[in-house]
Design a protein around this motif. Structure first.
Motif, PDB file in Angstrom:
ATOM      1  N   ILE A 100       0.848  -1.203   0.000  1.00  0.00           N
ATOM      2  CA  ILE A 100       0.000   0.000   0.000  1.00  0.00           C
ATOM      3  C   ILE A 100       0.874   1.240   0.000  1.00  0.00           C
ATOM      4  N   ALA A 101       1.949   1.210   0.788  1.00  0.00           N
ATOM      5  CA  ALA A 101       2.856   2.367   0.832  1.00  0.00           C
ATOM      6  C   ALA A 101       3.506   2.585  -0.532  1.00  0.00           C
ATOM      7  N   ARG A 102       3.925   1.496  -1.196  1.00  0.00           N
ATOM      8  CA  ARG A 102       4.529   1.640  -2.530  1.00  0.00           C
ATOM      9  C   ARG A 102       3.521   2.184  -3.533  1.00  0.00           C
ATOM     10  N   VAL A 103       2.281   1.690  -3.451  1.00  0.00           N
ATOM     11  CA  VAL A 103       1.239   2.180  -4.357  1.00  0.00           C
ATOM     12  C   VAL A 103       1.033   3.670  -4.142  1.00  0.00           C
ATOM     13  N   LEU A 104       0.953   4.076  -2.876  1.00  0.00           N
ATOM     14  CA  LEU A 104       0.773   5.505  -2.590  1.00  0.00           C
ATOM     15  C   LEU A 104       1.969   6.322  -3.064  1.00  0.00           C
ATOM     16  N   GLU A 105       3.179   5.803  -2.861  1.00  0.00           N
ATOM     17  CA  GLU A 105       4.376   6.512  -3.335  1.00  0.00           C
ATOM     18  C   GLU A 105       4.375   6.615  -4.858  1.00  0.00           C
ATOM     19  N   ASP A 106       4.026   5.506  -5.525  1.00  0.00           N
ATOM     20  CA  ASP A 106       3.968   5.525  -6.989  1.00  0.00           C
ATOM     21  C   ASP A 106       2.920   6.525  -7.464  1.00  0.00           C
ATOM     22  N   GLU A 107       1.783   6.540  -6.799  1.00  0.00           N
ATOM     23  CA  GLU A 107       0.721   7.489  -7.158  1.00  0.00           C
ATOM     24  C   GLU A 107       1.201   8.922  -6.962  1.00  0.00           C
ATOM     25  N   ALA A 108       1.882   9.169  -5.861  1.00  0.00           N
ATOM     26  CA  ALA A 108       2.398  10.512  -5.594  1.00  0.00           C
ATOM     27  C   ALA A 108       3.459  10.878  -6.626  1.00  0.00           C
ATOM     28  N   ALA A 109       4.313   9.894  -6.996  1.00  0.00           N
ATOM     29  CA  ALA A 109       5.352  10.174  -8.001  1.00  0.00           C
ATOM     30  C   ALA A 109       4.706  10.448  -9.355  1.00  0.00           C
ATOM     31  N   ARG A 110       3.667   9.712  -9.716  1.00  0.00           N
ATOM     32  CA  ARG A 110       2.961   9.970 -10.987  1.00  0.00           C
ATOM     33  C   ARG A 110       2.337  11.357 -10.990  1.00  0.00           C
ATOM     34  N   LYS A 111       1.724  11.723  -9.878  1.00  0.00           N
ATOM     35  CA  LYS A 111       1.108  13.044  -9.797  1.00  0.00           C
ATOM     36  C   LYS A 111       2.163  14.137  -9.892  1.00  0.00           C
ATOM     37  N   ALA A 112       3.299  13.898  -9.220  1.00  0.00           N
ATOM     38  CA  ALA A 112       4.382  14.895  -9.272  1.00  0.00           C
ATOM     39  C   ALA A 112       4.898  15.016 -10.698  1.00  0.00           C
ATOM     40  N   GLU A 113       5.067  13.881 -11.372  1.00  0.00           N
ATOM     41  CA  GLU A 113       5.539  13.908 -12.780  1.00  0.00           C
ATOM     42  C   GLU A 113       4.516  14.608 -13.665  1.00  0.00           C
ATOM     43  N   ARG A 114       3.234  14.330 -13.448  1.00  0.00           N
ATOM     44  CA  ARG A 114       2.184  14.995 -14.228  1.00  0.00           C
ATOM     45  C   ARG A 114       2.201  16.497 -13.981  1.00  0.00           C
ATOM     46  N   ASP A 115       2.319  16.873 -12.688  1.00  0.00           N
ATOM     47  CA  ASP A 115       2.367  18.305 -12.369  1.00  0.00           C
ATOM     48  C   ASP A 115       3.594  18.958 -12.985  1.00  0.00           C
TER      49      ASP A 115
END
Length: 126
Positions: A100-115
């Motif tokens: 779950i932590a990795r999924v959240l980190e990946d999601e945060a990294a995707r959002k950061a990359e998108r931003d």
């Protein structure tokens, strides 16, 4: 000629009483003669019975110790099984939390990359 024996009732009674007295005296003499060996046999039987009781008590003690040992081993096995199950459950929960932590980190990294891409696009247009 033969001697005629004429025995009346009193003679027969006294002869019978004498025979009974002789038998009783012989019986008492036999009991008195057998008393030491009887006492020895009785003491021997008593010793054998005591030894038998001691062996029985020892067998029961050994059996009880064996049952206690088996019960202790079973309790140890059950405790080990419970500990292993608990460790497995904790490992599974930790793996789920890490996932779950990795999924959240990946999601945060995707959002950061998108931003970041969005910011770069805005910067190029401006």
């Amino acid at each position: 000629m033969r001697a005629i024996k004429n025995k009346d009732l009193n003679d027969r009674r006294s002869t019978a009483n004498d025979a009974k007295a002789a038998q009783l005296q012989a019986y008492r003499a036999a009991i008195a003669a057998a008393a030491p060996t009887r006492e020895a046999r009785q003491a021997e039987r008593l010793a054998i019975a005591e030894a038998r009781d001691e062996r029985r008590a020892e067998r029961e003690r050994v059996k009880l110790e064996e049952q206690n040992r088996i019960a202790a081993e079973a309790a140890e096995r059950e405790a080990a099984i419970a500990a292993a199950a608990r460790a497995e459950t904790e490992a599974r929960e930790l793996a789920n939390k890490n996932r779950i932590a990795r999924v959240l980190e990946d999601e945060a990294a995707r959002k950061a990359e998108r931003d970041r891409r969005y910011a770069n696009r805005k910067a190029r247009r401006a």
